[in-house]
Design an enzyme around this catalytic site. Sequence first.
Site, short mmCIF file in Angstrom:
data_model
loop_
_atom_site.label_atom_id
_atom_site.label_comp_id
_atom_site.label_asym_id
_atom_site.label_seq_id
_atom_site.Cartn_x
_atom_site.Cartn_y
_atom_site.Cartn_z
N ILE A 33 0.54 -1.03 0.32
CA ILE A 33 0.11 -0.15 0.10
C ILE A 33 0.82 1.47 0.04
O ILE A 33 0.13 2.46 0.23
CB ILE A 33 -1.27 0.18 1.02
CG1 ILE A 33 0.15 -0.15 2.92
CG2 ILE A 33 -1.61 -1.38 0.72
CD1 ILE A 33 -1.27 0.43 3.89
N SER A 36 6.26 -1.54 -0.68
CA SER A 36 6.76 -1.99 0.11
C SER A 36 7.79 -2.69 -0.92
O SER A 36 8.66 -3.89 0.21
CB SER A 36 5.75 -2.63 1.53
OG SER A 36 4.58 -3.30 0.30
N SER A 74 2.71 1.40 8.87
CA SER A 74 3.71 1.68 10.19
C SER A 74 4.39 0.53 10.98
O SER A 74 4.90 0.32 11.56
CB SER A 74 3.34 2.63 11.48
OG SER A 74 2.44 1.64 11.94
N GLY A 262 8.82 2.71 10.57
CA GLY A 262 6.97 2.95 10.16
C GLY A 262 7.56 5.19 9.69
O GLY A 262 7.62 5.18 10.66
N GLU A 265 1.93 6.48 9.02
CA GLU A 265 0.86 7.06 10.22
C GLU A 265 1.44 8.36 10.38
O GLU A 265 0.71 8.97 11.40
CB GLU A 265 0.59 6.23 11.41
CG GLU A 265 -0.30 4.87 9.96
CD GLU A 265 -0.96 3.55 11.09
OE1 GLU A 265 -2.01 3.75 11.33
OE2 GLU A 265 0.42 3.39 11.24
#
Length: 311
Positions: A33, A36, A74, A262, A265
């Site tokens: 998303i 990655s 994250s 992460g 977020e």
Amino acid sequence: ASGFWFNIGGESSAACHINEDGTAVVAVGTPDIGGSRASMAMMAAEILGIPVERVRPIVADTSSIGFSFLTGGSRVTFATGMATTQAAEKVVEELKKRAAMIWDITPDAVEWKDGQAFPAGANAGSFEPLPLAEIALKSGRTGGPISAEVSINAQGAGPGFATHICDVEVDKETGYVKILRYTAVQDVGRAIHPSYVEGQIQGGVTQGIGWALNEEYIYDKDGRPENPGFLDYRVPVAPDVPMINAVMVENANPRHPFGARGVGEVPIVPPMAAVANAIADAIGIRMRDLPMSPPRLRAAIDAEELPRAAE
């Protein structure tokens, strides 16, 4: 305004397979998303010592690979990246064993560097380096397919911090707020794929700007939403935001083999406060409810100006 997100690790699984032509496949169970797959390929390529173009990352059917916890902004590069790294390290150990078999020496007399097996020292023998592709080509005669799968419960995600700086222009006649300039400074650990990290920061800021200025559900007297679709639910579009300047502070996470932290977020936390602070600095009115939409801001301006007019 500054913000914080705790970040998580959790269960992740990854597999690394070597093909006969010397390419590699990295299979994970976490959907991509935010880039990655590219990050998984880059980490595996670094361990294997081959160009990233020779690593094919895939999101496997979750029934064909070990369990992975939720996919979120994250944790995937951190947790699934750790599983990918460990799978690639296992593959390297197997490659060293295969090279030792070809040379008829012990595996601990083999070292791996730059995608090739080398004798660990003069005592190990004077063999020419064996590239990964050559070892892969001979895998059928040295034990069969070369692959490894790892399932872990990753710990040590490391929190993320960000500070956002926002300049706005407020039209006091209409209550419209225009974002003139936006800078997001964030501790990103080590940016595995800097362009994707920058994109995640910019996406989080844009979402936060929408939350700050426009996004809300409106219900009628019977509790039915009056803005159920994107024609009526106002989200930011390209003309609503300037080019968001993402400043990445690379402070490597010591609990990850490549320092990943992460980032997805954290950037949605500060924008509401940053925009509110900028509005207060521009017109001297502190907004305390979201969204700070034109009707609400216009009402706040009226409430401020009416008492003055009565004096």
